[in-house]
Design a protein around this motif. Structure first.
Motif, PDB file in Angstrom:
ATOM      1  N   THR A  45       1.000  -1.181   0.086  1.00  0.00           N
ATOM      2  CA  THR A  45      -0.309   0.211   0.045  1.00  0.00           C
ATOM      3  C   THR A  45       0.727   0.960   0.012  1.00  0.00           C
ATOM      4  N   GLY A  46       0.461   2.577   0.173  1.00  0.00           N
ATOM      5  CA  GLY A  46       0.910   3.885   0.029  1.00  0.00           C
ATOM      6  C   GLY A  46       0.529   4.481  -1.581  1.00  0.00           C
ATOM      7  N   LEU A  47       2.031   4.850  -1.676  1.00  0.00           N
ATOM      8  CA  LEU A  47       2.282   5.870  -2.435  1.00  0.00           C
ATOM      9  C   LEU A  47       3.803   5.737  -3.094  1.00  0.00           C
ATOM     10  N   PRO A  48       3.745   5.511  -4.702  1.00  0.00           N
ATOM     11  CA  PRO A  48       4.949   4.974  -5.178  1.00  0.00           C
ATOM     12  C   PRO A  48       6.332   4.720  -4.823  1.00  0.00           C
ATOM     13  N   THR A  49       6.774   5.393  -3.651  1.00  0.00           N
ATOM     14  CA  THR A  49       7.603   6.787  -3.276  1.00  0.00           C
ATOM     15  C   THR A  49       7.727   6.007  -1.395  1.00  0.00           C
ATOM     16  N   ARG A  50       6.767   6.068  -1.198  1.00  0.00           N
ATOM     17  CA  ARG A  50       6.793   5.316   0.715  1.00  0.00           C
ATOM     18  C   ARG A  50       5.435   4.457   0.473  1.00  0.00           C
ATOM     19  N   GLN A  51       5.823   3.327  -0.448  1.00  0.00           N
ATOM     20  CA  GLN A  51       4.924   1.857   0.376  1.00  0.00           C
ATOM     21  C   GLN A  51       5.690   1.343   1.268  1.00  0.00           C
ATOM     22  N   ARG A  52       4.515   0.633   1.641  1.00  0.00           N
ATOM     23  CA  ARG A  52       4.765  -0.226   2.687  1.00  0.00           C
ATOM     24  C   ARG A  52       4.187  -1.703   2.635  1.00  0.00           C
ATOM     25  N   LEU A  53       3.994  -2.563   3.444  1.00  0.00           N
ATOM     26  CA  LEU A  53       3.112  -4.185   3.216  1.00  0.00           C
ATOM     27  C   LEU A  53       2.040  -3.964   4.301  1.00  0.00           C
ATOM     28  N   LYS A  74     -11.067  -1.378   4.603  1.00  0.00           N
ATOM     29  CA  LYS A  74      -9.683  -1.245   3.783  1.00  0.00           C
ATOM     30  C   LYS A  74      -9.151  -0.376   5.369  1.00  0.00           C
ATOM     31  N   SER A  75     -10.490   0.520   5.645  1.00  0.00           N
ATOM     32  CA  SER A  75      -9.818   1.550   7.083  1.00  0.00           C
ATOM     33  C   SER A  75      -8.760   0.593   8.310  1.00  0.00           C
ATOM     34  N   MET A  76      -9.397  -0.681   8.587  1.00  0.00           N
ATOM     35  CA  MET A  76      -8.894  -1.439   8.954  1.00  0.00           C
ATOM     36  C   MET A  76      -7.751  -1.914   8.761  1.00  0.00           C
ATOM     37  N   VAL A  77      -7.499  -2.530   7.797  1.00  0.00           N
ATOM     38  CA  VAL A  77      -6.347  -3.160   7.121  1.00  0.00           C
ATOM     39  C   VAL A  77      -4.991  -1.850   6.985  1.00  0.00           C
ATOM     40  N   ARG A  78      -5.369  -0.799   6.488  1.00  0.00           N
ATOM     41  CA  ARG A  78      -4.423   0.303   6.593  1.00  0.00           C
ATOM     42  C   ARG A  78      -3.631   0.279   7.664  1.00  0.00           C
ATOM     43  N   LYS A  79      -4.282   0.280   9.166  1.00  0.00           N
ATOM     44  CA  LYS A  79      -3.848   0.320   9.868  1.00  0.00           C
ATOM     45  C   LYS A  79      -3.234  -0.324  11.037  1.00  0.00           C
ATOM     46  N   ALA A  80      -3.280  -1.836   9.969  1.00  0.00           N
ATOM     47  CA  ALA A  80      -2.739  -3.208  10.857  1.00  0.00           C
ATOM     48  C   ALA A  80      -1.523  -2.871  10.764  1.00  0.00           C
ATOM     49  N   PRO A  81      -0.231  -3.530  11.491  1.00  0.00           N
ATOM     50  CA  PRO A  81       1.023  -3.500  11.409  1.00  0.00           C
ATOM     51  C   PRO A  81       1.158  -3.855  10.239  1.00  0.00           C
ATOM     52  N   SER A  82       2.312  -3.112  10.048  1.00  0.00           N
ATOM     53  CA  SER A  82       3.511  -2.815   8.814  1.00  0.00           C
ATOM     54  C   SER A  82       4.914  -3.255   8.697  1.00  0.00           C
ATOM     55  N   ILE A  83       5.609  -3.441   7.649  1.00  0.00           N
ATOM     56  CA  ILE A  83       6.761  -3.479   7.351  1.00  0.00           C
ATOM     57  C   ILE A  83       7.033  -2.763   6.266  1.00  0.00           C
ATOM     58  N   GLY A  84       8.813  -2.747   6.235  1.00  0.00           N
ATOM     59  CA  GLY A  84       9.154  -1.842   4.371  1.00  0.00           C
ATOM     60  C   GLY A  84       8.624  -3.135   3.913  1.00  0.00           C
ATOM     61  N   THR A  85       8.755  -2.167   2.712  1.00  0.00           N
ATOM     62  CA  THR A  85       8.531  -3.352   1.520  1.00  0.00           C
ATOM     63  C   THR A  85       9.888  -4.478   0.695  1.00  0.00           C
ATOM     64  N   ASP A  86      11.037  -4.383   1.958  1.00  0.00           N
ATOM     65  CA  ASP A  86      12.379  -4.949   1.957  1.00  0.00           C
ATOM     66  C   ASP A  86      12.258  -5.618   3.255  1.00  0.00           C
ATOM     67  N   ASP A  87      11.832  -5.569   4.372  1.00  0.00           N
ATOM     68  CA  ASP A  87      11.677  -5.690   5.549  1.00  0.00           C
ATOM     69  C   ASP A  87      11.178  -7.487   5.802  1.00  0.00           C
TER      70      ASP A  87
END
Length: 118
Positions: A45-53, A74-87
């Motif tokens: 998700t996120g903008l092309p320059t600031r994506q996260r998983l 969608k709002s619940m998923v977007r607030k879920a724990p995340s990691i960087g795209t290479d993490d």
């Protein structure tokens, strides 16, 4: 239940919420280590320059022609724990995913992780 072989085919497809709103794009699948069944997906998700998983459970996911529909807003998923795209998901952050979705977290008897990336 979605089968492991099927899930690999859906990588890079849209992930949508119950109302059809696009959440992001399917990146990877994590299986339950006790059953080897798909349990959680990461969604880019996120903008092309600031994506996260972000993480979303697959317990009631439905496959469509070009999408994967999850029963979470969608709002619940977007607030879920995340990691960087290479993490990589650290073991100590697994439980937070389950807590976010009010699910039971059960690591192995020897403290093994509950999730493994496939």
């Amino acid at each position: 239940m979605i089968q492991s072989a099927d899930v690999r085919e859906w990588r890079d497809h849209d992930v949508v919420d119950a109302k059809g709103h696009k959440i992001g794009v399917l990146e990877a699948i994590y299986v339950d280590t006790t059953t080897d069944e798909p349990a959680v997906a990461t969604v880019r998700t996120g903008l092309p320059t600031r994506q996260r998983l972000v993480f979303v459970p697959l317990d009631a996911a439905i496959l469509g022609p070009d999408y994967l529909r999850v029963p979470y807003a969608k709002s619940m998923v977007r607030k879920a724990p995340s990691i960087g795209t290479d993490d990589v998901l650290p073991a100590e952050r697994e439980e937070a995913i389950f807590q976010h979705y009010d699910m039971t977290y059960q690591p192995g008897g020897q403290g093994e992780r509950q999730l493994a990336r496939r």
